[in-house]
Design an enzyme around this catalytic site. Structure first.
Site, short mmCIF file in Angstrom:
data_model
loop_
_atom_site.label_atom_id
_atom_site.label_comp_id
_atom_site.label_asym_id
_atom_site.label_seq_id
_atom_site.Cartn_x
_atom_site.Cartn_y
_atom_site.Cartn_z
N GLU A 151 1.11 -1.64 -0.39
CA GLU A 151 -0.02 -0.07 -0.02
C GLU A 151 1.00 1.11 -0.24
O GLU A 151 0.42 2.35 -0.42
CB GLU A 151 -1.37 0.11 1.17
N HIS B 156 7.22 -26.75 -0.08
CA HIS B 156 7.20 -27.63 0.00
C HIS B 156 5.46 -27.04 -1.05
O HIS B 156 4.71 -28.13 -1.17
CB HIS B 156 6.50 -28.34 0.81
N LYS C 135 -13.46 2.82 -1.61
CA LYS C 135 -14.19 3.44 0.14
C LYS C 135 -15.30 3.70 -0.27
O LYS C 135 -16.45 3.60 -0.41
CB LYS C 135 -13.36 3.89 0.82
O1 PA5 Z 1 -3.33 1.83 5.51
C1 PA5 Z 1 -4.36 2.45 5.66
O2 PA5 Z 1 -4.16 3.35 5.72
C2 PA5 Z 1 -5.67 1.41 5.71
O3 PA5 Z 1 -5.04 0.62 5.22
C3 PA5 Z 1 -5.90 1.48 6.87
O4 PA5 Z 1 -5.80 0.76 8.00
C4 PA5 Z 1 -8.09 1.43 6.54
O5 PA5 Z 1 -8.36 1.03 5.34
C5 PA5 Z 1 -8.94 1.35 7.36
O6 PA5 Z 1 -8.93 2.37 7.40
P1 PA5 Z 1 -9.20 2.84 8.70
O7 PA5 Z 1 -8.18 2.58 9.86
O8 PA5 Z 1 -9.22 4.26 9.26
O9 PA5 Z 1 -10.57 2.00 9.56
#
Ligand code: PA5
Length: 473
Positions: free
Chosen positions: A299, A328, A442
């Site tokens: 990410e 394996h 989202k």
């Molecule tokens: O790293 C990030 O920002 C995202 O992966 C969030 O952790 C994830 O989308 C969850 O978001 P939130 O903590 O706002 O619910």
């Protein structure tokens, strides 16, 4: 914690098998090649140094600036341990993967299955999906009288987490009326999003996620520290490990800075088309560190545009594997498939248990050769054997060794990966800390569910080409 202990517990990074001496010039790097990238390295070093504690790099301060929060977490955890048998985290992505990874690393591997007398802490469940079967399965096993929930969302808006919150809060209110709030803790931004408003209205105990700490960099703030403290993890040692690694990662000399060196090796590998980063711990306790790493690396570095607006489509696809299990399954591909991977192996010198392989099968030497050894020897020998097999096939790999798995070494490991990600992002000249791709998904969910303010997204989605039934079987 003595400095002698800290030194003894320092992670060791062995990048021999990334070098031309071991895997050849085509796959590996010479030291001169690493030196030729001094400008890139110095620039990344400077960017990270100058941004420490600022903007979305607030996470660099977490090892140092949480004294009062840690005290509050420890006292809250003590209270929870006294009153509850289950602690359930409701969260997703960065709000879930860290708690899962640390729980697996630092608790008994069958923690939830242990009898209460041996467990000495509540069971932990981390619910990071909206699968209806999973939700009902969870409710089937929980005694709500004995359960504390912790809803965790930085944005306070994530559909999955807020849907879980709505379901659970409704059940709690029906069961406990005014006392429902005693079964729910919120962890969220202090001043943004809906959860903070809800938490205030409901009178929930609340922990805050600092503004400069994004989801995937949040394990060392209350997001991860509260669940860890509840299940008995020494969170002060976790933070001390992070601080120790932070010091190493401040070193300008790349040969002494684990995060800077591994970031450079990965970035140079990406430039050679090594577009897959395999994370392969040789320990079940570290299995979910690989999941957590996959989010962090994927990410953070997977970005379409760089900081100058050029389309770069940067990133390296992270893949999790487990040694020896995946020897394996996956190692055939890693050794003989395309030259598109860098494999990070995580080893453990001293396991917390030892299991002797029993004597037997004296008449069958091909089985008997195992006798007299331990499983500890076997897993570490197999790790070395895999390193050797990959290296002889000229496959880029390096090893991170943990002297043992404890809160101090896990703090180091998590922080090292965070720093490596920050350095790699700076070398790639991208925004490491945003996630427009995740937010795109989202927003599309909000639009499809009719959320106010997302009408244009809905219109765009409605005008997208309809599926052609001819392409369906
Ligand atoms: O790293 C990030 O920002 C995202 O992966 C969030 O952790 C994830 O989308 C969850 O978001 P939130 O903590 O706002 O619910």
């Amino acid at each position: 914690m003595t400095s002698e202990f800290a030194k003894k517990m320092q992670l060791k990074i062995d990048y021999n098998n990334m070098m031309a001496d071991y895997i050849g010039r085509e796959e590996g790097f010479t030291f001169e090649q690493l030196n030729q990238n001094k400008t890139l390295v110095n620039k990344a070093f400077k960017t990270v140094k100058e941004n420490r504690g600022l903007g979305m790099m607030g996470w660099t301060e977490l090892p140092y600036n949480q004294k009062e929060i840690v005290a509050d977490i420890i006292s809250t955890a003590k209270d929870i341990k006294k009153k509850f048998d289950n602690f359930v985290v409701l969260g997703i992505g960065g709000s879930a993967l860290g708690p899962i990874a640390v729980f697996q690393a630092l608790c008994h591997l069958r923690h939830n299955e242990l009898p209460k007398s041996k467990r000495k802490a509540p069971k932990l469940y981390v619910e990071d999906n909206v699968d209806p079967e999973r939700m009902n399965a969870l409710l089937d096993v929980l005694d709500l009288n004995k359960t504390m929930f912790n809803v965790v969302t930085k944005s306070g808006a994530t559909s999955e987490t807020m849907a879980q919150y709505l379901i659970i809060m409704d059940i709690l209110k029906k069961r406990f009326g005014d006392k429902a709030k005693d079964h729910m803790i919120a962890t969220t931004s202090a001043n943004k999003g809906n959860l903070i408003k809800i938490a205030k209205e409901e009178g929930l105990k609340t922990f805050y996620i600092p503004d400069g700490v994004g989801g995937r960099f949040s394990e060392l703030c209350p997001v991860g520290l509260l669940p860890a403290a509840v299940v008995g993890v020494d969170i002060k040692a976790l933070l001390k490990g992070a601080a120790y690694m932070d010091k190493l990662c401040k070193n300008k000399d790349i040969t002494k800075n684990p995060a800077l060196m591994t970031a450079l090796l990965e970035v140079l590998s990406m430039k050679r088309g090594r577009n897959i980063s395999v994370m392969m711990p040789y320990a079940d306790s570290l299995k979910y560190i690989a999941d957590w790493y996959c989010q962090l690396w994927g990410e953070s570095l997977g970005k379409a545009v760089d900081n100058d607006g050029n389309y770069v489509y940067a990133g390296q696809t992270p893949v999790k594997a487990l040694g020896v299990t995946d020897q394996h399954s996956q190692v055939q591909l890693y050794r003989e498939g395309p030259f598109d991977k860098v494999i990070t192996i995580i080893g453990v010198e001293n396991f917390r248990s030892e299991v002797q392989i029993s004597n037997g099968c004296e008449a069958i030497p091909d089985v008997n050769f195992l006798c007299g050894h331990t499983m500890n020897e076997l897993i570490n020998t197999e790790r070395e054997a895999t390193e050797y097999a990959l290296t002889t096939a000229k496959r880029a790999n390096f090893t991170i060794m943990l002297p043992e798995v404890n809160a101090f070494t896990i703090g180091q490991l998590l922080y090292m990966f965070e720093m490596e990600t920050a350095y790699a992002g700076a070398m790639l000249n991208i925004d490491t800390f945003n996630q427009p791709g995740v937010e795109g998904g989202k927003n599309a969910t909000y639009a499809l569910f009719g959320r106010k303010g997302y009408e244009n997204t809905k219109k765009e989605m409605d005008s997208a080409p309809k599926k052609n039934p001819e392409y369906m079987i």
